[in-house]
Design a protein around this motif. Structure first.
Motif, PDB file in Angstrom:
ATOM      1  N   ALA A 121       0.829  -1.212   0.000  1.00  0.00           N
ATOM      2  CA  ALA A 121       0.000   0.000   0.000  1.00  0.00           C
ATOM      3  C   ALA A 121       0.862   1.260   0.000  1.00  0.00           C
ATOM      4  CB  ALA A 121      -0.942  -0.001   1.200  1.00  0.00           C
ATOM      5  N   VAL A 122       1.925   1.265   0.791  1.00  0.00           N
ATOM      6  CA  VAL A 122       2.821   2.425   0.816  1.00  0.00           C
ATOM      7  C   VAL A 122       3.444   2.617  -0.559  1.00  0.00           C
ATOM      8  CG1 VAL A 122       5.013   3.294   1.741  1.00  0.00           C
ATOM      9  CG2 VAL A 122       3.272   2.395   3.295  1.00  0.00           C
ATOM     10  N   TYR A 123       3.908   1.541  -1.159  1.00  0.00           N
ATOM     11  CA  TYR A 123       4.538   1.630  -2.482  1.00  0.00           C
ATOM     12  C   TYR A 123       3.558   2.198  -3.518  1.00  0.00           C
ATOM     13  CZ  TYR A 123       6.635   0.314  -6.901  1.00  0.00           C
ATOM     14  OH  TYR A 123       7.126   0.350  -8.174  1.00  0.00           O
ATOM     15  N   THR A 124       2.366   1.606  -3.592  1.00  0.00           N
ATOM     16  CA  THR A 124       1.422   2.044  -4.622  1.00  0.00           C
ATOM     17  C   THR A 124       0.895   3.451  -4.344  1.00  0.00           C
ATOM     18  OG1 THR A 124      -0.492   0.986  -3.553  1.00  0.00           O
ATOM     19  CG2 THR A 124       0.726  -0.300  -5.208  1.00  0.00           C
ATOM     20  N   PRO A 164       0.312  11.446   0.353  1.00  0.00           N
ATOM     21  CA  PRO A 164      -0.295  10.126   0.543  1.00  0.00           C
ATOM     22  C   PRO A 164      -0.375   9.753   2.022  1.00  0.00           C
ATOM     23  CG  PRO A 164       1.511  10.034  -1.031  1.00  0.00           C
ATOM     24  CD  PRO A 164       1.546  11.392  -0.417  1.00  0.00           C
ATOM     25  N   LEU A 165      -1.462   9.094   2.404  1.00  0.00           N
ATOM     26  CA  LEU A 165      -1.683   8.738   3.799  1.00  0.00           C
ATOM     27  C   LEU A 165      -1.175   7.339   4.145  1.00  0.00           C
ATOM     28  CD1 LEU A 165      -2.867   9.881   6.419  1.00  0.00           C
ATOM     29  CD2 LEU A 165      -5.050   8.850   5.775  1.00  0.00           C
ATOM     30  N   ALA A 166      -1.029   6.454   3.165  1.00  0.00           N
ATOM     31  CA  ALA A 166      -0.624   5.071   3.442  1.00  0.00           C
ATOM     32  C   ALA A 166       0.667   4.966   4.264  1.00  0.00           C
ATOM     33  CB  ALA A 166      -0.509   4.263   2.156  1.00  0.00           C
ATOM     34  N   PRO A 167       1.695   5.784   4.012  1.00  0.00           N
ATOM     35  CA  PRO A 167       2.889   5.674   4.857  1.00  0.00           C
ATOM     36  C   PRO A 167       2.590   5.973   6.326  1.00  0.00           C
ATOM     37  CG  PRO A 167       3.410   6.903   2.870  1.00  0.00           C
ATOM     38  CD  PRO A 167       1.920   6.709   2.882  1.00  0.00           C
ATOM     39  N   GLY A 186       2.840   3.513   9.448  1.00  0.00           N
ATOM     40  CA  GLY A 186       3.580   3.927  10.643  1.00  0.00           C
ATOM     41  C   GLY A 186       2.754   3.783  11.905  1.00  0.00           C
ATOM     42  N   GLY A 187       1.488   4.193  11.859  1.00  0.00           N
ATOM     43  CA  GLY A 187       0.606   4.055  13.010  1.00  0.00           C
ATOM     44  C   GLY A 187       0.368   2.604  13.373  1.00  0.00           C
ATOM     45  N   THR A 188       0.218   1.754  12.364  1.00  0.00           N
ATOM     46  CA  THR A 188       0.034   0.317  12.589  1.00  0.00           C
ATOM     47  C   THR A 188       1.298  -0.287  13.198  1.00  0.00           C
ATOM     48  OG1 THR A 188      -1.493   0.222  10.726  1.00  0.00           O
ATOM     49  CG2 THR A 188      -0.570  -1.869  11.482  1.00  0.00           C
TER      50      THR A 188
END
Length: 156
Positions: free
Chosen positions: A23-26, A137-140, A144-146
Motif C-alpha cells: 500500500a505504501v509503495y502504490t 499520501p496517507l498510506a505511509p 507507521g501508526g500500525t
C-alpha cells in the motif's frame, strides 16, 4: 487493549506488514491503494478471526465498521482529501487488530501525519509555494501508526 494476544499472531502481523508495504509503495508511486489489496485482506482477517477467536469475532467486525466508518466520515468532512483506498486500508487494519486497537492506530496515524505534514504546510505557506505539500499520501502514515501499535503491544 483486550485481545492483544490475537494482534501478535503471525497470521496477523505478517499479512498486515505485507499489505502495508504494498500500500505504501502504490500510494507513493501512483496515489492509489488498490481494492485487490484491501478487500481480500479485510475478508482474510475476518475469516481468520472467526476461526482463531470466535468468541471475540465481533471485536474485529466492529473494527472494520468503526475504523472504516470514522475514515469515511473524515473523507466526507474533508471533501475527498481522504481517498477510498485510505478508508479501506483503515477498515483492513480494524479487521486485523479489532476496534479498540484500530482506534489507537487512527490516532497514531494522524499524530504521525501531523508531525510531518504541518511543518511541510507551514514551509509552503512561508515560501509562497502553494503546490508543495498539497497532496500527501496517507498510506505511509497508516503503516507507521500500525507499526507503532504492533510494537507497543509487543513490548507491553
Amino acid at each position: 487493549m483486550e485481545g492483544g494476544h490475537g494482534v501478535l499472531s503471525y497470521f496477523v502481523v505478517v499479512p498486515v506488514l505485507l499489505v502495508m508495504i504494498i500500500a505504501v509503495y502504490t500510494d507513493l508511486r501512483r496515489r492509489l491503494i488498490y481494492d485487490w489489496l484491501t478487500l481480500p485482506g479485510i475478508a482474510y482477517f475476518l475469516i481468520y478471526h472467526a476461526f482463531a477467536h470466535p468468541d471475540q469475532w465481533t471485536m474485529y467486525g466492529l473494527g472494520v465498521v468503526l475504523t472504516g466508518g470514522i475514515s469515511l466520515l473524515m473523507a466526507m468532512v474533508s471533501n475527498g482529501q481522504l481517498g477510498g483506498g485510505d478508508i479501506k486500508l483503515f477498515a483492513l487494519v480494524g479487521a486485523a487488530v479489532g476496534w479498540e486497537a484500530g482506534l489507537y492506530i487512527l490516532c497514531f496515524t494522524y499524530l504521525l501525519a501531523g508531525l510531518i505534514v504541518i511543518p511541510i504546510w507551514l514551509a509552503s505557506k512561508w515560501s509562497g509555494n502553494q503546490a508543495t505539500g498539497r497532496e500527501i499520501p496517507l498510506a505511509p502514515f497508516i503503516a507507521g501508526g500500525t507499526s507503532l501499535l504492533l510494537m507497543a503491544v509487543a513490548f507491553i
